[in-house]
Motif scaffolding. Structure first.
Motif, mmCIF file in Angstrom:
data_model
loop_
_atom_site.group_PDB
_atom_site.id
_atom_site.type_symbol
_atom_site.label_atom_id
_atom_site.label_comp_id
_atom_site.label_asym_id
_atom_site.label_seq_id
_atom_site.Cartn_x
_atom_site.Cartn_y
_atom_site.Cartn_z
ATOM 1 N N LEU C 774 -57.164 36.817 34.970
ATOM 2 C CA LEU C 774 -56.183 37.608 34.404
ATOM 3 C C LEU C 774 -56.461 38.846 33.473
ATOM 4 N N ALA C 775 -57.447 38.373 32.622
ATOM 5 C CA ALA C 775 -57.623 39.285 31.550
ATOM 6 C C ALA C 775 -57.822 40.890 31.990
ATOM 7 N N PRO C 776 -58.742 41.057 32.935
ATOM 8 C CA PRO C 776 -59.068 42.574 33.284
ATOM 9 C C PRO C 776 -57.575 43.171 33.749
ATOM 10 N N LEU C 777 -56.578 42.686 34.197
ATOM 11 C CA LEU C 777 -55.521 43.135 34.837
ATOM 12 C C LEU C 777 -54.489 43.399 33.594
ATOM 13 N N VAL C 778 -54.753 42.742 32.467
ATOM 14 C CA VAL C 778 -53.551 42.637 31.315
ATOM 15 C C VAL C 778 -53.885 43.679 30.522
ATOM 16 N N GLU C 779 -53.000 44.608 30.038
ATOM 17 C CA GLU C 779 -53.012 45.409 29.208
ATOM 18 C C GLU C 779 -52.109 45.186 27.675
ATOM 19 N N GLY C 780 -52.585 45.517 26.579
ATOM 20 C CA GLY C 780 -51.630 45.348 25.418
ATOM 21 C C GLY C 780 -51.375 43.880 25.029
ATOM 22 N N ILE C 781 -52.193 42.887 25.428
ATOM 23 C CA ILE C 781 -52.324 41.500 24.995
ATOM 24 C C ILE C 781 -53.583 41.257 24.611
ATOM 25 N N ASP C 782 -53.597 40.463 23.655
ATOM 26 C CA ASP C 782 -55.159 40.144 23.270
ATOM 27 C C ASP C 782 -55.173 38.714 23.817
ATOM 28 N N MET C 783 -55.888 38.561 24.917
ATOM 29 C CA MET C 783 -56.137 37.154 25.651
ATOM 30 C C MET C 783 -57.110 36.189 25.205
ATOM 31 N N ALA C 784 -57.768 36.669 24.057
ATOM 32 C CA ALA C 784 -58.619 35.630 23.491
ATOM 33 C C ALA C 784 -57.805 34.216 23.121
ATOM 34 N N ASN C 785 -58.708 33.247 23.310
ATOM 35 C CA ASN C 785 -57.956 31.857 23.264
ATOM 36 C C ASN C 785 -57.423 31.773 21.844
ATOM 37 N N GLU C 786 -58.095 32.301 20.672
ATOM 38 C CA GLU C 786 -57.307 31.984 19.399
ATOM 39 C C GLU C 786 -56.118 32.888 19.149
ATOM 40 N N ALA C 787 -56.249 34.153 19.712
ATOM 41 C CA ALA C 787 -55.109 35.202 19.590
ATOM 42 C C ALA C 787 -53.989 34.805 20.380
ATOM 43 N N PHE C 788 -54.382 34.018 21.544
ATOM 44 C CA PHE C 788 -53.227 33.655 22.559
ATOM 45 C C PHE C 788 -53.262 32.106 22.853
ATOM 46 N N PRO C 789 -52.931 31.278 21.937
ATOM 47 C CA PRO C 789 -53.185 29.809 22.225
ATOM 48 C C PRO C 789 -52.082 29.296 23.093
ATOM 49 N N HIS C 790 -52.369 28.186 23.589
ATOM 50 C CA HIS C 790 -51.537 27.194 24.356
ATOM 51 C C HIS C 790 -50.099 27.080 23.881
ATOM 52 N N MET C 791 -49.219 27.307 24.502
ATOM 53 C CA MET C 791 -47.766 27.365 24.322
ATOM 54 C C MET C 791 -47.420 28.599 23.540
ATOM 55 N N SER C 792 -47.741 29.629 23.825
ATOM 56 C CA SER C 792 -47.440 31.165 23.377
ATOM 57 C C SER C 792 -46.805 32.010 24.459
#
Ligand SMILES: [Zn+2]
Lengths: 119, 182, 997
Positions: C774-792
């Motif tokens: 997904l990461a390369p398709l997404v804009e404006g969202i930090d896809m890093a695990n810590e920035a975007f943890p489970h259940m967010s």
């Protein structure tokens, strides 16, 4: 198929647009967590199912979406009235459902009804 | 960065109806489910540039933008020109709820002398001239589904429904149109 | 020539317009406008069917829908075939094929006729008595016999190729029946400006004016006046005139069902035409102008072909130009039959005699009979008839005894008077009242906004009918707010006023006789059967009806009810009103299933809901399953794969690489407003005020009784905005449940709900490679695990379009659910797929979803719960807030039964043999050797082969389950008993580390 007056839409609409919602004027206790088993039983499980006039909830689910209350005769299916949710239960002790109302002078003269007598 | 995703409308390519009642998919539009109490109506009307209707079964329309009364605190806003209705709502501070339903709904246009008959094949609403005049709008049912019906002209109606129900709605309107024209 | 019995110069059909049809293989000629009955009579055919029980030869009794005898099978082709059609109602079209029914091998020689000889064994109530014992005989002897003997006609074997239409309509005044009364009422209402719908079951309006030639209205013949009035009404914008249309049902609140027969009379109908059209009419007022039906006389052997109602013979003569015989007798208790004799006599038919069981007929008809030279035998009765396949003579005797005289006839007309058609009135829940003076049941107490006019209201006399009808039409128009128009006035004249009429058995068929004097022709009920019923203890008409089946055939006793009642009244020695009339039920005449179903067939039977990605799934070989109305991709078999193979591959692939799953059908509700969190606190067991924007939580919704109602993940998008998800099947009821509480219990909360199920296409991307995909398709969202943890949850863009991106999992793998506006669903799916496929991911369906969630012990509400399961039973106590003072279900959870020991609880089951997969629904016991009935501890709720575990896994509801971990229990099956060990419900990644990967 019933024709039901929605007090929010201010007109009669087909039953197809409505959903029945059980008995009206059963308020959820504000101290819900503290009521006794008996109080909970009365609130949640027990209903009277009378023959004659009842107060019931309807939702105009495929219309304005609002819940409202109605007084209906369970024998004739005539609605005596319907009114908005939250309005007090009307006193209809004097009202007889429209079933027996003769429509014209001529009809008023006719005879007693004679349904089958099977028991 | 991938290419911009292309939009695919649910009824793309469908056509039907009869000489008396044409049935066509409407073009894309932006839509808002707008909820508010009476005190916010003035502010919201100003922001959207049309008077939010307050009477049952009525609507207001200004150059391709429509506000349909659905319930005492509920309107369906449709902008056929694709204006960003959510952005307009975001600018209003009066208490309200705005939810984007642009893609939830799709619309089917029914037009012609037998348009009302086509709709009456499956809709229990009274579509008589005086009881459902031009501009009248209501949420109701069409066969087994829920629709929002807007009378846009003497012989023109807009039928809004949820997208997955639209093939059904289209089919039943097309059949109704065939029969109404006989 | 269209039949030897057609009389030149008689009737209204055009001799040049002919049509050909076959009856039992023989070709006959008819005229356009003929009914099957009139055409057969024109050709001298009286024998048209066999009776139901005794297989007696039967002819044509009537000229209307009350016909009990002449039931035929009509076909256009092999699929368009309908049994039990009334010959006097069915119009002839060129090329139609008609067959008689209920006979074998042929109509004139029928083996079933032996039933007639065995009739002593077929007395009333025989079904109830004869077939009671021995029990074993039921299946092998009685039932096949009854199946063969019972039921008239043969159902078509092919699918109905016709289509049917439906129309809702609304009007001020609906007028049922377009005879004199209905036309006058409709005219008055229409002139006053009312929206009027006028319906009549016949092809043309006019009712009795079809046969009554003595009527003139405003100087025109009655029939011509009727047609002219109909034309005038049709031309009015506010009027709809529907002919060939039966008002068959009168329901609540003036809702009336009409069925319009559109093509049944056409030789080559336009394919676009529906065969029938159902009209569902809501009328502000209804005027019933349904007329009355002539009764037959009840006497011995009154059912031979050639014996018919007097008014029917008039109709055949005056409308169709057909003489029903050459030497015709009349047997009557009413003046009306005399007019039939007069009409026939004037047309050149010999009238053998008029036998009148009254001593004093009306003076006017008697004088006219004498003037025409017709022999009238007053105080006489027909006591028997002869003639095998058609009546050949009648036996006439003076009332009270004496020798009988045989009079040769080839037809016998009869009339016992007229029964007002109160069927629709009765259906409207109106109460009929017995009028002793006229011996009729008439509309008494009205239950709905309707009026009866004319002869269905007991109004006698033409001018009285006209005036009553005009007044009713105007009254109803005014009552519905119409103020227009001038007063309509009409002047009608006719030759004779009718007197007389009787009910019950006539001479020679009275008490102590055993002759076959038929009361109900269609069900073969005789006068003696009704008396037997009374002797057997049936004293209520409702019981007599069911014991004898009188009035229970498809004609619903239109002819027989009053006679039956009178016979019962006589033996019971109680007045008719004390016995009562049975209640008439809809439909008035039979209605086809096709008309009732109308559009709801084929693709329009039910909506087939498809997700935005459906076309892609179809193109990629998905097999679909129905979930409610949704079509969901079930699994994606590759070439050569079984379902098992495909699901195993999909399950492996998701855990090893990643999978794409279409989750669009999940219910979604947007909850918006400053009190949104407070509202959700009340609706769910969990606490929502503590959930931070950008975070998600799994929520459980209870009913007030404490049982699990629904579940789903809820994301908080802003302080005042939540994105709630529900189960696929639960979406509408959860929305209704929440609206109910919001509107009626918590209306003070400032929050609104909007269904957004279909706003969003949802693409679940699950598995260790999900982020990489997904990461390369997404804009404006930090896809890093810590920035975007489970259940967010985050809002941004994917493939250039807005997305609500959830980091959540129903598989136990790290995963995302991509929400995009629905029209973009397929394009975004394709873009994700283009990245996923090269990384070894697959698309997976609902079956794999079920297995993967079961491997993690995630429940499915409605599968692992059944409306009697609490959060504690499902090991979900952690999701029930201990701090909240209220939520829906808080009190229910404390009920004694819900907190007691030994409740059924969800646990895992591992079969001792890992290769055995349990059956869902299978029962569980502790001791497989206990005597039956065994004590059952619970049942298997979910069971799968888990490719990832390399063994079977299952979930089950087991009494006291959580205390049984490690115990061995048994699942008895028909062929073996399966030993299982109770386990916890997490079979894969018990620590849950993979979620955060
Ligand atoms: Zn409403």
């Amino acid at each position: 198929m019933l024709l039901i007056y929605c007090p929010y839409c201010e007109e009669e609409r087909s039953e197809l647009e409505f959903r029945h919602g059980g008995d009206a004027h059963i308020a959820r206790p504000t101290n819900m967590a503290d009521i006794t088993d008996e109080e909970f039983q009365d609130f949640f499980f027990l209903r009277d199912n009378p023959k004659g006039l009842i107060f019931e909830r309807w939702r105009h689910i495929h219309g304005c979406g609002r819940f409202f209350n109605a007084a209906r005769d369970t024998v004739s299916d005539k609605f005596v009235m319907s009114y908005k949710a939250g309005e007090p239960k009307p006193d209809l002790s004097g009202a007889t459902p429209a079933t027996e109302k003769p429509l014209t002078e001529k009809v008023g003269e006719t005879h007693e009804a004679t349904e089958g007598t099977a028991k | 960065m991938a290419d911009q995703a292309l939009r695919k409308a649910p009824l793309v390519g469908r056509h039907g109806g009869s000489a008396g009642a044409r049935v066509t998919p409407a073009g894309p539009a932006t839509r808002l489910s707008l909820r508010a109490g009476t005190d916010a109506i003035g502010t919201l009307s100003l922001a959207f540039g049309l008077e939010l209707p307050q009477r049952p079964k009525t609507s207001a329309s200004v150059s391709g933008r429509h506000a349909l009364w659905l319930g005492p605190d509920e309107w369906l806003l449709i902008d056929e020109n694709g204006a960003d209705l959510m952005a307009i709502a975001a600018g209003v501070s009066a208490l309200h709820s705005a939810t984007d339903v642009s893609h939830r709904n799709t619309a089917i246009l029914v037009s012609g002398p037998d348009a009302a008959g086509a709709i009456a094949s499956s809709c229990p609403l009274d579509l008589g001239k005086t009881i459902f005049p031009v501009g009248a709008a209501a949420r109701t049912v069409l066969g087994k589904i829920e629709i929002v019906l807007l009378r846009t002209g003497e012989e023109e109606y807009r039928v809004e429904c949820w997208r997955s129900f639209s093939p059904y709605a289209f089919g039943i309107l097309a059949e109704g149109a065939e029969d109404a024209a006989l | 020539m269209s039949g030897a019995n057609r009389i030149a110069g008689q009737g209204r059909l055009t001799p040049a317009k002919t049509a050909r049809f076959t009856f039992d293989g023989k070709t006959y000629q008819a005229l356009e406008g003929d009914t099957v009955a009139s055409a057969l009579l024109a050709n001298g055919v009286h024998l048209v069917g066999r009776s139901f029980k005794y297989h007696r030869p039967r002819g044509i009794l009537s000229a209307g829908p009350e016909e009990p005898n002449a039931l035929i099978d009509v076909s256009r082709d092999v699929a368009r075939r309908q049994p039990n059609v009334r010959a006097p109602v069915q119009e002839v079209f060129d090329g139609m094929k008609v067959e008689s029914q209920n006979r074998w091998p042929s109509l004139s020689f029928d083996i079933g006729g032996v039933n007639n000889l065995l009739s002593p064994f077929f007395a009333a109530g025989f079904y109830y008595k004869t077939f009671m014992w021995p029990k074993a005989a039921w299946e092998k002897v009685y039932e096949p016999f009854i199946r063969k003997a019972a039921g008239l006609g043969v159902a078509p074997t092919e699918e109905d190729p016709d289509h049917y239409a439906n129309r809702y309509d609304h009007c001020d005044v609906l007028v049922a029946g377009a005879g004199v009364a209905g036309l006058a009422a409709a005219l008055a209402a229409a002139e006053a400006g009312a929206r009027v719908i006028l319906v009549d079951e016949q092809p043309e309006v006019g009712g009795a004016l079809h046969y009554d030639m003595s009527v003139t209205i405003d100087g025109q013949s009655g029939y011509e006046w009727a047609q002219a009035t109909a034309a005038k009404l049709k031309a009015m914008e506010n009027v709809t005139v529907l002919t060939r249309t039966t008002a068959f049902g009168y329901y609540n609140h003036n809702f009336v069902g009409l069925v319009e027969r559109v093509t049944d009379h056409l030789a080559k109908p336009d394919k676009k035409l529906p065969r029938e059209r159902l009209w569902q009419v809501r009328a502000k007022r209804v005027i019933l102008a349904t007329g009355s039906i002539e009764r037959h006389m009840v006497f011995a052997n009154n059912d031979r072909p050639g014996i018919m109602l007097a008014s029917a013979a008039r109709t055949y003569l005056n409308h169709f130009g057909v003489a029903v015989g050459r030497k015709v007798g009349v047997y009557t208790a009413s003046d009306s039959a005399y007019e039939a004799a007069f009409d026939l006599k004037r047309a050149g038919v010999t009238i053998a005699a008029i036998v009148d069981n009254r001593e004093k007929p009306g003076d006017a008809v008697l004088t006219e009979a004498r003037r025409l030279g017709i022999e009238v035998l007053t105080g006489h009765s027909v006591v028997d008839t002869k003639g095998k396949l058609r009546v050949s003579s009648i036996s006439v005797a003076r009332n009270g005894g004496g020798s009988a005289r045989a009079i040769p006839v080839d037809a016998l007309l009869m009339s016992a008077g007229w029964t007002p058609s109160v069927h629709l009135f009765s259906q409207s829940r109106g109460k009929v009242a017995y009028d002793a003076a006229s011996g009729r049941f008439l509309p008494g107490t009205y239950a709905q906004d309707c009026l009866s006019v004319g002869s269905c209201n007991g109004t006698d006399g033409l001018q009285a009918t006209i005036e009553e009808s005009l007044a009713a039409g105007e009254l109803m128009a005014r009552a519905t707010g119409n103020e227009g128009g001038a007063k309509v006035e009409l002047r009608g004249e006719n030759a004779f006023e009718w007197t007389g009429g009787m009910a019950g058995a006539g001479e020679g068929a009275g008490v102590d006789t055993t002759v076959k004097a038929f009361v109900d022709f269609q069900n073969d009920v005789c006068a003696k059967d009704i008396r037997l019923a009374v002797r057997e203890g049936m004293h209520s008409i409702e019981h007599i009806k069911r014991f004898t089946t009188n009035g229970m055939a498809t004609d619903q006793g239109k002819l027989s009810n009053i006679h039956g009642l009178a016979i019962a009244s006589e033996v019971l020695n109680r007045e008719i009103p004390k016995i009562g009339l049975t209640t008439f039920r809809a439909p008035y005449t039979p209605v086809t299933f096709g008309a009732l179903i109308s559009h709801s067939r084929g693709e329009l039977f039910d909506p087939a809901r498809k997700t935005p990605m459906h076309a892609w799934e179809e193109a990629h070989g998905a097999v679909f399953e129905d979930v409610g109305n949704w079509k969901r991709a079930w699994y994606y078999p590759r070439s050569g794969e079984t379902m098992h193979d495909a699901v195993n591959r999909e399950c492996r692939t998701v855990r090893n690489a990643a999978g794409l799953f279409d989750a669009s059908t999940l219910g979604k509700i947007e909850v918006v407003g400053p009190d949104a969190a407070e509202f959700l606190n009340l609706m769910y067991t969990n606490a929502w005020d503590t959930l931070k924007p950008g975070r998600c939580r799994y929520g459980i919704m209870l009913r007030e009784d404490g049982f699990v109602y629904d579940d789903g993940v809820v994301g908080r998008l802003a302080e005042d905005r939540f994105h709630v998800t529900t189960t696929t099947g639960g979406a509408p009821r959860v929305m209704n449940h929440m609206e109910d509480y919001l509107q009626t219990e918590f209306p003070h909360l400032k929050v609104w709900l909007t269904s957004t199920t279909e706003q969003w296409a949802v693409i679940a991307v699950q598995g260790p490679k999900a982020r990489e995909i997904l990461a390369p398709l997404v804009e404006g969202i930090d896809m890093a695990n810590e920035a975007f943890p489970h259940m967010s949850v985050r809002e941004g863009k994917i493939c250039g379009v807005p997305t609500r991106l959830f980091r959540m999992s129903f598989t136990g793998e790290a995963g995302f659910e991509v929400n995009v506006p629905a029209d973009y669903g397929q394009a975004v799916w394709e873009a994700i797929w283009a990245r996923a496929e090269p990384l070894g991911a697959c698309a997976y369906g609902t079956e794999t979803m079920h297995v993967l969630r079961a491997e993690k012990g995630y429940i499915i509400v409605g599968q692992d719960t059944d409306g009697t399961v609490t959060p504690h039973d499902a090991s979900l106590s952690w999701a029930v807030s201990k701090k909240k003072t209220d939520f829906v279900g808080i009190r229910g959870l404390k009920r004694p039964d819900l907190v007691k020991e030994g409740r059924k609880q969800l646990v895992g089951l591992l079969t001792k043999d890992p290769n055995v997969v349990l059956e869902e629904g299978a029962q569980i016991v502790a001791d497989p050797n206990q005597p039956k009935p065994m004590t059952m501890l619970g049942h298997v709720t979910s069971s799968y082969w888990s490719e990832n575990c390399g063994r079977s896994i299952a979930m089950a509801l087991v009494a006291g389950g959580q205390a049984r971990l490690g115990q061995t229990l048994y699942v008895p099956m028909p062929d073996r008993t399966i030993a299982v060990e109770v386990s916890d419900m997490v079979f894969v990644d018990k620590e849950g580390g993979r979620l955060n990967g």
